[in-house]
Design a protein around this motif. Structure first.
Motif, short mmCIF file in Angstrom:
data_model
loop_
_atom_site.label_atom_id
_atom_site.label_comp_id
_atom_site.label_asym_id
_atom_site.label_seq_id
_atom_site.Cartn_x
_atom_site.Cartn_y
_atom_site.Cartn_z
N SER A 176 -9.76 -1.33 13.50
CA SER A 176 -9.61 -0.87 12.12
C SER A 176 -10.06 -1.95 11.15
O SER A 176 -10.63 -1.66 10.11
N ARG A 212 -6.00 -7.31 12.23
CA ARG A 212 -6.96 -6.64 11.35
C ARG A 212 -7.92 -7.66 10.72
O ARG A 212 -9.11 -7.41 10.61
N SER A 265 -0.58 -2.44 3.47
CA SER A 265 -0.50 -1.20 2.71
C SER A 265 -0.21 -1.43 1.23
O SER A 265 0.17 -0.51 0.53
N TYR A 287 -4.93 -0.31 3.16
CA TYR A 287 -4.39 0.59 4.18
C TYR A 287 -3.38 1.59 3.64
O TYR A 287 -2.67 1.32 2.68
N ASP A 288 -3.33 2.71 4.30
CA ASP A 288 -2.20 3.65 4.22
C ASP A 288 -2.11 4.47 2.92
O ASP A 288 -2.31 3.95 1.83
N GLN A 308 -3.79 5.70 9.23
CA GLN A 308 -3.44 5.58 10.65
C GLN A 308 -2.49 6.69 11.10
O GLN A 308 -1.82 6.57 12.11
#
Lengths: 351, 351
Positions: A176, A212, A265, A287-288, A308
DNA sequence: CTGAAAGCGCTTACAG
DNA sequence: CTGAAAGCGCTTACAG
C-alpha cells in the motif's frame, strides 16, 4: 440433475450395520469393532458421503459463541467505527446458523486495559476469537492462552507471526505504501520535494506506519520518475495545532515541497493547513475514509485516500471463524484486502 | 443470552390450537375459521415469530433452480470469463441450501442466438434468472415472458428500465466515466489534447460506451483543469491493424495528444501502438482487467484500468435471487459496484 | 460393541 | 374447519 445425496441411512444399509454405528464411525467416538469400522469407512469413501448440514444444525442446536476484541472507536480513532458493521453483517448473513457474538473493546492507548479485557474474553469461554493485535507482547501472551484452550483466533489489521493464528485478513502494508508512491509520482512534476509525515508518539512501535513508509520509498527507488528530495517528519503530538506548526516549519525549510504522504489516517490534520494557505497545488495523500478525510477529499484539498476496507476485514474474519468451526474448513492463512485508490469521484462507492 | 426462539409449538399452545392450524395461518392456505386465524395472528405478532430456516429446508427439500443467461466468453470478449466464477462462489457459499444453477451462454454478436437461448431458459422452468440484457428489444420480449411466468430476474452489466427486474448489480457508467476524466486530469499538464476512443460497430447501440463518454466529458465541463481539446474517434472495425492505423492517423492530425481514454475493454489494442512508437509519456486509460490489459498495465504502457468487478456482479446476483426465493427478501433494486481505480501497483489484488 | 428409539422444528397428507 | 401423526437427516442416550 444431481444425484440424490446419500444419507447415513444409505451408508448403514450398504455396510450392513445400523445408523448409530455409522454415526460412531463418522464422529470417531470409538466403541466400534475394527472390522465394522473399516467396512463403514470404505462405503463412506465410495459414496463420498457428506453430511446434511441442515439436519446437523437442526439436531444439535449447538450455537457458536464468538468474541471480538478490538479497539474502541473514539473521536481520535474513528478508524475503528466501521469494524462492528462488518461483524454485524456476517452474523446477519449466517443468521440461519445459531451463533452469538460478544464485542469487547479496549482503549487503544492503554496496554493495561487491553490486558484486562483479554481476561474478560477468556471468561466468556468463546469458541473463536477475532482480534486486533495492537499491543504486541500483550497479544502474544493472550494468544498463547487461547492456544492452550484450543480456541481458534483470527487477526485483523495486523498479525503477529510468532502466534498460531488461524487467519489474518488485512492490508499488505508494504504494497500500500508502494501504491501511494506511484500515485504521487504520477501527479507530481519530475523533481519536486516530497514530505513524508508520520504522526505517532512512539514511531518505532507502530509497525504499519513504518512498513508503509518503506513501501513508499521502495517505489521511488525502483521505478519512480520523480527524483525529488524526500523529507521526513515525525510529529509525536497529534493535537491540531502542533501538527499545523510542524508542517508549517517544513514548508519554510523546504519551499520545494509539492506533495505530502501521511502514513496514517490523519490527513484531516494536515488538510486545514493547506486549505488556509491556499496551497491547492500541493498533493496530499493519506489513509482511510474517516468522515473528516472524506470531507477534505471532496473539497479537493487532499488528492487521494487509500482504503483498506475495515468492514470487509471483520466480515471475513467472522466468516472464517464460522466456517472453521462449522465445517472444519482451514482458510488461507493470510488474505490481503485490496489496496483501494480513492478520489473525490469514486469515494461515494466506498462509504 | 438471547431468548429461546419461539416455535410453532409455542404459538400453538399460546393460541390454544394445534400446530397444523398455526401452519395454515402462517402459509395462508385457508381452511381456518376467521376467529381462530385472528387469535393466531395476534400471538404471532406478539412473539415476533420467525421460522427456523434449517427445519424448513430440511423438511421441504425444495431445491431452487436458477438459470443464468450471459454472453459466452471468447478470445475477443474475454471480459465475460470472470462471470461464471462469481456464480460458482455463490453456489458454494450457499451449499447447505439445495440449489442448482444452469449456465446458458449466447453469442454476443448474434441476436438470433440470444433469442433461441431465451427459449432454452424458459424450457428449464427456472425459479429465478440472472441475465445480461445485451440486446435491448429481444431482452424486453424475454423479460415480459418471465414476468408472465412469475419468474424473478436480476440484471448484471446493464439494465432495462422498462422491465420489472428484481435487481441490477453493476457499474454506474456515468460515474465511471467521470472517474476516468479525473484521473486523466490529474496526470496530464494543463492544456494537452485528449483522444476519446470508442471501438464499436454500431456505437449508438452501445449504451455503456456512450454513457461513459458523457461522464468523462462532464468531468472536464464541471471541474477539469486541463482545458485541452477533446478529439473523438470511433473505430468500427476491431481488428488490431485497423485500430493501429486509426490511432496513427489521429496522432498525425493532432500531435498535441497526450492522453487517450478508451471507453471499453480494448485498451490492449491501442497499447501496442504506443509501445512501438515509444510514446511512453502518453497516458492511456481504459476498462477491465483482461489478461492483455493487465500485461500492458504492468509494462507501464497503460496508466490506469478501471475495474467493475464482474465476478462480484454475478456473485451478488445469485445471492439476491436466492434470498428473494428463500426468505422473500426484496433487495435494493439498483446496486452499483464500486468504480475501482487500478494501477500496476495494486492490480494484483484484483485478479 | 451394536441397534432401536426419541426428538430437533417444520410441512404435508389424512382422518374426522 | 381442526388435530394427530409421519417424516426430512441427523445426534444422543439408553438398553442389551
Amino acid at each position: 440433475m444431481s444425484l440424490k445425496k446419500t444419507r447415513i441411512k444409505d451408508i448403514a444399509a450398504l455396510s450392513g450395520v445400523s445408523i448409530g454405528t455409522v454415526d460412531r464411525v463418522l464422529h470417531k467416538r470409538g466403541e466400534v469393532a475394527d472390522k465394522t469400522r473399516q467396512k463403514v469407512e470404505e462405503i463412506l469413501k465410495e459414496t463420498k458421503y457428506t453430511p446434511n448440514v441442515m439436519a446437523q444444525v437442526l439436531k444439535s442446536k449447538k450455537s457458536f459463541n464468538l468474541v471480538s476484541l478490538l479497539p474502541e472507536s473514539t473521536k481520535d480513532y474513528s478508524y475503528w467505527e466501521k469494524h462492528p458493521l462488518g461483524m454485524a453483517r456476517a452474523i446477519e448473513e449466517l443468521e440461519p446458523f445459531p451463533m452469538t457474538l460478544n464485542e469487547i473493546t479496549f482503549d487503544i492507548l492503554n496496554e493495561k486495559d487491553f490486558q484486562k479485557k483479554t481476561e474478560s474474553v477468556l471468561n466468556l469461554k468463546p469458541d473463536g476469537v477475532l482480534l486486533a493485535p495492537i499491543f504486541k507482547s500483550e497479544s502474544i501472551v493472550f494468544c498463547s492462552k487461547l492456544k492452550k484452550e484450543n480456541i481458534p483466533f483470527v487477526f485483523v489489521d495486523g498479525y503477529i507471526e510468532e502466534t498460531s493464528f488461524l487467519a489474518y485478513i488485512g492490508e499488505d502494508m508494504f504494497r500500500s505504501g508502494k501504491v501511494a508512491g506511484q500515485l504521487i509520482d504520477m501527479v507530481t512534476t519530475k523533481n519536486s520535494d516530497i514530505l513524508v509525515v508520520n504522526i505517532a508518539k512512539n514511531l518505532q512501535n507502530v509497525l504499519h506506519l513504518n512498513t508503509r513508509t518503506q513501501g513508499f520509498l521502495s517505489y521511488f527507488k525502483d521505478s519512480g520518475k520523480n527524483k525529488g528530495k524526500k523529507i521526513y517528519l515525525n510529529i509525536p503530538d497529534s493535537s491540531p495545532e502542533s501538527v499545523k506548526i510542524a508542517i508549517g516549519k517544513e514548508f519554510q525549510k523546504h519551499p520545494g515541497i509539492r506533495s505530502i504522504f501521511i502514513t496514517g489516517s490523519r490527513s484531516y490534520l494536515i488538510a486545514p493547513f493547506l486549505e488556509e494557505k491556499g496551497m491547492n497545488s500541493v498533493h496530499l495523500i493519506g489513509y482511510d475514509l474517516l468522515d473528516m478525510n472524506v470531507k477534505y477529499l471532496k473539497a479537493g484539498i487532499s488528492r487521494f485516500l487509500i482504503g483498506q476496507r475495515p468492514e470487509e476485514q471483520t466480515f471475513k474474519g467472522i466468516r472464517k471463524l464460522f466456517e472453521y468451526l462449522a465445517y472444519n474448513k482451514i482458510p488461507e492463512k493470510i488474505e490481503y484486502i485490496p489496496v483501494d485508490i480513492i478520489t473525490s469521484e469514486n469515494v461515494d462507492f466506498f462509504i
